[in-house]
Design an enzyme around this catalytic site. Structure first.
Site, PDB file in Angstrom:
ATOM      1  N   HIS A 154      -9.817   0.188  -5.527  1.00  0.00           N
ATOM      2  CA  HIS A 154      -8.841  -0.522  -4.701  1.00  0.00           C
ATOM      3  C   HIS A 154      -7.469   0.089  -4.928  1.00  0.00           C
ATOM      4  O   HIS A 154      -7.114   0.410  -6.066  1.00  0.00           O
ATOM      5  CB  HIS A 154      -8.800  -2.009  -5.044  1.00  0.00           C
ATOM      6  CG  HIS A 154     -10.110  -2.687  -4.849  1.00  0.00           C
ATOM      7  ND1 HIS A 154     -10.583  -3.017  -3.610  1.00  0.00           N
ATOM      8  CD2 HIS A 154     -11.061  -3.037  -5.739  1.00  0.00           C
ATOM      9  CE1 HIS A 154     -11.768  -3.571  -3.740  1.00  0.00           C
ATOM     10  NE2 HIS A 154     -12.089  -3.587  -5.031  1.00  0.00           N
ATOM     11  N   SER A 157      -4.537  -1.459  -4.337  1.00  0.00           N
ATOM     12  CA  SER A 157      -3.717  -2.486  -4.976  1.00  0.00           C
ATOM     13  C   SER A 157      -4.520  -3.157  -6.087  1.00  0.00           C
ATOM     14  O   SER A 157      -5.740  -3.008  -6.172  1.00  0.00           O
ATOM     15  CB  SER A 157      -3.281  -3.530  -3.941  1.00  0.00           C
ATOM     16  OG  SER A 157      -4.407  -4.240  -3.448  1.00  0.00           O
ATOM     17  N   ASP A 209     -25.886  -5.583  -0.968  1.00  0.00           N
ATOM     18  CA  ASP A 209     -27.326  -5.307  -1.013  1.00  0.00           C
ATOM     19  C   ASP A 209     -27.626  -3.822  -0.836  1.00  0.00           C
ATOM     20  O   ASP A 209     -28.520  -3.283  -1.491  1.00  0.00           O
ATOM     21  CB  ASP A 209     -28.059  -6.123   0.053  1.00  0.00           C
ATOM     22  CG  ASP A 209     -28.096  -7.613  -0.274  1.00  0.00           C
ATOM     23  OD1 ASP A 209     -27.738  -8.000  -1.414  1.00  0.00           O
ATOM     24  OD2 ASP A 209     -28.473  -8.397   0.621  1.00  0.00           O
ATOM     25  N   HIS A 265     -14.950  -8.640  -0.624  1.00  0.00           N
ATOM     26  CA  HIS A 265     -14.981 -10.058  -0.949  1.00  0.00           C
ATOM     27  C   HIS A 265     -15.931 -10.854  -0.069  1.00  0.00           C
ATOM     28  O   HIS A 265     -16.136 -12.045  -0.323  1.00  0.00           O
ATOM     29  CB  HIS A 265     -13.566 -10.635  -0.813  1.00  0.00           C
ATOM     30  CG  HIS A 265     -12.513  -9.701  -1.297  1.00  0.00           C
ATOM     31  ND1 HIS A 265     -12.316  -9.442  -2.637  1.00  0.00           N
ATOM     32  CD2 HIS A 265     -11.635  -8.917  -0.627  1.00  0.00           C
ATOM     33  CE1 HIS A 265     -11.337  -8.553  -2.760  1.00  0.00           C
ATOM     34  NE2 HIS A 265     -10.922  -8.215  -1.556  1.00  0.00           N
ATOM     35  N   ARG A 281      -9.147 -12.703  -3.048  1.00  0.00           N
ATOM     36  CA  ARG A 281      -9.391 -11.300  -3.379  1.00  0.00           C
ATOM     37  C   ARG A 281      -9.851 -11.103  -4.826  1.00  0.00           C
ATOM     38  O   ARG A 281     -10.235 -10.004  -5.208  1.00  0.00           O
ATOM     39  CB  ARG A 281      -8.135 -10.474  -3.142  1.00  0.00           C
ATOM     40  CG  ARG A 281      -7.730 -10.407  -1.681  1.00  0.00           C
ATOM     41  CD  ARG A 281      -6.590  -9.440  -1.467  1.00  0.00           C
ATOM     42  NE  ARG A 281      -5.975  -9.600  -0.177  1.00  0.00           N
ATOM     43  CZ  ARG A 281      -6.413  -9.050   0.961  1.00  0.00           C
ATOM     44  NH1 ARG A 281      -7.474  -8.282   0.949  1.00  0.00           N
ATOM     45  NH2 ARG A 281      -5.777  -9.264   2.088  1.00  0.00           N
ATOM     46  N   ASN A 312     -14.167   2.011  -1.590  1.00  0.00           N
ATOM     47  CA  ASN A 312     -13.070   1.088  -1.355  1.00  0.00           C
ATOM     48  C   ASN A 312     -13.481   0.326  -0.104  1.00  0.00           C
ATOM     49  O   ASN A 312     -13.260   0.797   1.012  1.00  0.00           O
ATOM     50  CB  ASN A 312     -11.747   1.820  -1.151  1.00  0.00           C
ATOM     51  CG  ASN A 312     -10.586   0.869  -0.945  1.00  0.00           C
ATOM     52  OD1 ASN A 312     -10.780  -0.315  -0.701  1.00  0.00           O
ATOM     53  ND2 ASN A 312      -9.379   1.396  -1.020  1.00  0.00           N
ATOM     54  N   TYR A 328       0.782  -1.232   0.000  1.00  0.00           N
ATOM     55  CA  TYR A 328       0.000   0.000   0.000  1.00  0.00           C
ATOM     56  C   TYR A 328       0.814   1.281   0.000  1.00  0.00           C
ATOM     57  O   TYR A 328       0.250   2.362  -0.156  1.00  0.00           O
ATOM     58  CB  TYR A 328      -0.945   0.013   1.211  1.00  0.00           C
ATOM     59  CG  TYR A 328      -1.940  -1.118   1.194  1.00  0.00           C
ATOM     60  CD1 TYR A 328      -2.982  -1.132   0.276  1.00  0.00           C
ATOM     61  CD2 TYR A 328      -1.835  -2.181   2.070  1.00  0.00           C
ATOM     62  CE1 TYR A 328      -3.896  -2.166   0.241  1.00  0.00           C
ATOM     63  CE2 TYR A 328      -2.741  -3.221   2.048  1.00  0.00           C
ATOM     64  CZ  TYR A 328      -3.765  -3.213   1.130  1.00  0.00           C
ATOM     65  OH  TYR A 328      -4.673  -4.240   1.088  1.00  0.00           O
TER      66      TYR A 328
END
Length: 144
Positions: free
Chosen positions: A100, A102, A87, A80, A111, A74, A23
């Site tokens: 994201h 990465s 929903d 995941h 992922r 994000n 990151y």
């Protein structure tokens, strides 16, 4: 003035401390500063939000249907796993961009599956903190 909200999920408050190889050294505060500068230059009303708590994220998404023109998310690890966030996003009648830091497809197999991608207008991943500006610019252009 278009209103955009950026929702950040769990552990993003620890950017700059965690997994620096993945990151980088930037913090969430650094990202928020850049996003606010972009918003001011582009006449956008920006709301920034971060929570480690799934239910709080769901409530923020639900409330966005009343007062936002676009949502960038994000969701961190909830990308995941969270049917609840999925929903809540499905309820929205505004564009959604999944984001994201990465490239989730260069990481662990778990992922590679996102519960958000099928709802999102588009996905930006793998561009580090610059992905936030890319997402804001894409949303601005889409809303125009």
């Amino acid at each position: 003035m278009k209103k955009i909200i950026i929702v950040n999920g769990p552990n993003l408050n620890l950017l700059g401390e965690r997994e620096k190889k993945q990151y980088g050294n930037f913090t969430l505060t650094d990202i928020e500063k850049k996003c606010n500068e972009f918003a001011i230059k582009n006449n956008l009303k920006l709301t920034l939000y971060q929570s480690n708590i799934e239910g709080e994220i769901v409530e923020k998404i639900q409330n966005a249907r009343k007062d936002q023109d676009g949502l960038i998310i994000n969701a961190g690890g909830y990308t995941h796993t969270s049917v609840a966030i999925h929903d809540a996003l499905k309820i929205l009648n505004i564009p959604i961009i999944e984001l994201h830091i990465s490239n989730i497809y260069n990481r662990e197999d778990f992922r590679h599956k996102s519960l958000i991608s099928g709802i999102a207008k588009g996905i930006i991943c793998g561009f580090g903190d610059h992905g936030y500006i890319m997402a804001l610019d894409a949303m601005r252009q889409y809303l125009d």
